[in-house]
Design a protein around this motif. Structure first.
Motif, PDB file in Angstrom:
ATOM      1  N   CYS B  55     -42.249 -35.547 -72.722  1.00 35.32           N
ATOM      2  CA  CYS B  55     -41.615 -34.263 -72.443  1.00 35.32           C
ATOM      3  C   CYS B  55     -42.580 -33.128 -72.727  1.00 35.32           C
ATOM      4  O   CYS B  55     -43.511 -33.269 -73.514  1.00 35.32           O
ATOM      5  CB  CYS B  55     -40.324 -34.096 -73.246  1.00 35.32           C
ATOM      6  SG  CYS B  55     -40.555 -33.981 -74.994  1.00 35.32           S
ATOM      7  N   ALA B  56     -42.337 -32.013 -72.071  1.00 42.56           N
ATOM      8  CA  ALA B  56     -43.190 -30.838 -72.231  1.00 42.56           C
ATOM      9  C   ALA B  56     -42.446 -29.797 -73.057  1.00 42.56           C
ATOM     10  O   ALA B  56     -41.226 -29.699 -72.995  1.00 42.56           O
ATOM     11  CB  ALA B  56     -43.549 -30.268 -70.861  1.00 42.56           C
ATOM     12  N   VAL B  57     -43.201 -29.037 -73.851  1.00 46.83           N
ATOM     13  CA  VAL B  57     -42.613 -28.011 -74.709  1.00 46.83           C
ATOM     14  C   VAL B  57     -43.316 -26.689 -74.421  1.00 46.83           C
ATOM     15  O   VAL B  57     -44.518 -26.659 -74.197  1.00 46.83           O
ATOM     16  CB  VAL B  57     -42.779 -28.371 -76.201  1.00 46.83           C
ATOM     17  CG1 VAL B  57     -42.052 -27.377 -77.077  1.00 46.83           C
ATOM     18  CG2 VAL B  57     -42.302 -29.765 -76.482  1.00 46.83           C
ATOM     19  N   ASN B  69     -45.690 -34.031 -74.929  1.00 48.41           N
ATOM     20  CA  ASN B  69     -45.517 -35.066 -75.949  1.00 48.41           C
ATOM     21  C   ASN B  69     -45.362 -36.421 -75.285  1.00 48.41           C
ATOM     22  O   ASN B  69     -44.597 -36.563 -74.341  1.00 48.41           O
ATOM     23  CB  ASN B  69     -44.243 -34.806 -76.758  1.00 48.41           C
ATOM     24  CG  ASN B  69     -44.372 -33.591 -77.618  1.00 48.41           C
ATOM     25  OD1 ASN B  69     -45.425 -33.340 -78.192  1.00 48.41           O
ATOM     26  ND2 ASN B  69     -43.322 -32.813 -77.700  1.00 48.41           N
ATOM     27  N   MET B 115     -40.939 -27.678 -66.179  1.00 51.22           N
ATOM     28  CA  MET B 115     -41.835 -26.873 -67.012  1.00 51.22           C
ATOM     29  C   MET B 115     -43.102 -26.453 -66.273  1.00 51.22           C
ATOM     30  O   MET B 115     -43.851 -25.610 -66.754  1.00 51.22           O
ATOM     31  CB  MET B 115     -42.196 -27.679 -68.266  1.00 51.22           C
ATOM     32  CG  MET B 115     -42.761 -26.875 -69.398  1.00 51.22           C
ATOM     33  SD  MET B 115     -41.560 -25.768 -70.134  1.00 51.22           S
ATOM     34  CE  MET B 115     -40.953 -26.776 -71.472  1.00 51.22           C
TER      35      MET B 115
END
Lengths: 415, 168
Positions: B55-57, B69, B115
């Protein structure tokens, strides 16, 4: 004029996309393209599949998801930690309590608090009941897809009883939101134990009945054995978890491998299959339901007393009666409801064994009362990706059986 | 876990930028140039055979702004590891790991869709959840959840000045 231009651009775009999805044979008309869904009873929700067919053989499957995308992850960023819980119910609407559990455990890890033993045991009971309810829906719908109508009706009858138990505890049948960070919303009522025990005595006979109807049924075996095979290596490479992974023969269950919420206190087995086909997935799930019954019985027998919410005031509001005489408690209560609690900056990933597989919650905290980012690892999303692997080379009718056997929930895949 | 980190540091002396331990979880920060190499090593030598999640943050207003991540899982050793890659806002691109774990395919499409992280070398870089003609990437922090707040005024000029989205 501009509208027409836009329309041509769109068709150009879709045409280009199509070329990446299907083989050259489809473009010459040698194979046929068929749209399955998004409104099709056997896709279990709004799932669209673009099929490329050679006669009745599936050459390629391109799943198209996103019809149920509701932006839950974005909504989470604008709620305090406690208020995210109702949203987690709506991700996988067939197993709301598993999602609650994963989320609450993640926030508890972030806050470094632990639910008291009684809360953990009740969580286990309810999570296993959820697994039973979800597996009953799976059995009902996948049997219906293969034309076993009576199983469908019986399973929903049993599921009603579980929903009644949920209603008894939380006042809600499906979107229970019963768990809280640090424990439960409230203790279970007195009638709870009796209701669950009655159900525990009732279900095994019914499971025998389903097995009588299906397990040795030649029609059922014809439709399921050797269909939708996935090997161990493929399953691991593609991230397949849960019953679909166990059907290939790998005894991987997070309840055993990485126990959470005191699952290590209970004695249960992890059923595995050997071939990784639709029939093995069916056998694994049915065996799992009997194990769930075992876990629930043990948890009920050893149910500890005490509070159901952690005494840690960081996450638990002060008791109601204290608000009448303590100004500090009143302020604290108010702060918890308006700002919420503030975990330290950091990130956690917590996974639980949901009925479908590994359901993970990733939370990144920036130190404020609202999460910076919440991400849900949805098993349905991952399993849908592996669908073409299982379906290629089979018949269209088998595809229906395969979709039923991987037990997808589109609300979870799209979030 | 300490032994694993020590081996990683020995094998990739320059590529391991940081190791963070928080609440019993270990995060290894690597630059994007070394990502595929580190991932291949972790899969082949350390037994992280499954990519559980990706996943992207969005770390706005920090720089570098985005992070991706990779939550790795080892079925044999029963442990998890998080690999993290930071990318700048101007060039949000990381190499794809579909060659290491084919299951990364849809996760990367989702991270791109929501994202706007580009995954270089991805075999099928399309949107996955949103319609193909959608503009923007809704999980970015500059996109508001509620587009239009309730305005207690009929002064249109003032409303437009304060809330540019109200015009639509």
């Amino acid at each position: 004029m501009a509208e027409a231009e836009h329309a041509t651009q769109l068709t150009e775009l879709t045409w280009q996309q199509l070329r990446t999805l299907v083989s050259e044979r489809a473009l010459t008309g040698e194979t046929m393209l068929l749209n399955m869904g998004p409104q099709h009873p056997s896709t279990h929700g709004v799932l669209r599949l673009l099929l490329e067919l050679d006669g009745e053989t599936v050459v390629n499957v391109a799943p198209d998801i996103g019809f149920l995308h509701t932006g839950i992850e974005k909504s989470c960023e604008h709620r305090t930690y406690q208020k995210v819980i109702p949203l987690t119910d709506r991700i996988d609407y067939l197993s709301p309590l598993s999602n609650n559990l994963a989320y609450c455990l993640a926030v508890e890890r972030l806050m470094d608090v632990e639910a008291p033993p009684r809360a953990q045991y009740i969580r286990v009971i309810l999570a296993e009941l959820t697994r039973l309810a979800s597996h009953l829906v799976w059995l009902a719908t996948s049997a219906l897809d293969l034309a076993a109508m009576s199983v469908f009706l019986y399973c929903f009858r049993e599921r009603e009883q579980i929903l009644d138990i949920f209603e008894l505890c939380s006042g809600q049948r499906m979107m229970t939101s019963f768990f809280r960070v640090g424990g439960l919303w409230r203790d279970v009522p007195e009638e709870f134990e009796e209701a669950v025990r009655a159900f525990l005595d009732y279900l095994p006979r019914r499971l025998d009945e389903y097995e009588e109807m299906l397990t040795e049924n030649p029609l059922w075996k014809d439709r399921t054995i050797g269909i939708g095979v996935i090997t161990q290596e493929q399953a691991i490479q593609w991230g397949v978890t849960g019953p679909s992974l166990r059907a290939t023969g790998i005894a991987w269950d997070l309840r055993k491998a990485m126990p959470y919420s005191s699952y290590d206190h209970f004695d249960f087995e992890v059923p595995v299959g050997s071939n990784g086909d639709v029939y093995d997935r069916y056998r694994v799930r049915l065996a799992e339901m009997r194990q769930s019954l075992r876990i629930i019985r043990q948890a009920l027998d050893n149910l500890p007393g005490g509070p159901v919410r952690t005494p840690d005031r960081k996450v638990t509001p002060p008791p109601k009666e204290e608000l009448a005489y303590s100004m500090e408690s009143l302020i604290h209560h108010f702060k918890l409801w308006t700002e919420g609690f503030k975990p330290p900056e950091g990130e956690v990933y917590q996974a639980v064994e949901s009925p479908r597989g590994e359901f993970g919650v990733y939370i990144s905290s920036d130190g404020s009362g609202k999460p910076r980012r919440v991400h849900f690892r949805a098993p349905s999303f991952v399993h849908l990706q592996a669908l073409p692997l299982m379906a290629k080379g089979g018949l269209v009718a088998d595809l229906v059986a395969i979709i039923g056997s991987i037990d997808i929930v589109l609300g979870e895949a799209d979030r | 876990m300490e032994a694993l980190i020590a081996r990683l540091r020995e094998r990739f002396p320059t590529a391991i930028q940081d190791v963070i331990t928080f609440r019993g979880e270990t995060t290894v920060v690597v630059p994007r140039e070394a990502l595929v190499e580190v991932c291949t090593y972790l899969r082949d030598e350390e037994g992280f055979n499954m990519l559980a999640d990706l996943c992207a943050v969005d770390y706005l207003p920090r720089t570098p702004r985005f992070a991706v991540n990779y939550h790795l899982l080892s079925l044999d050793h029963r442990q998890r590891l998080r690999v993290k890659v930071f990318v700048e806002e101007e060039d949000p691109a990381v190499p794809t790991v579909t060659g290491v774990w084919p299951g990364a395919n849809w996760h990367e499409r989702e991270a791109f869709d929501l994202m706007g992280i580009r995954f270089e070398g991805h075999p099928d870089p399309r949107r996955i959840l949103l319609p193909a003609e959608w503009e923007g990437h809704p999980l970015r922090k500059e996109i508001p959840v509620v587009v239009e707040e309730i305005a207690y005024s009929f002064n249109k000029a003032r409303i437009y000045a304060e809330k540019p989205f109200a015009r639509e």
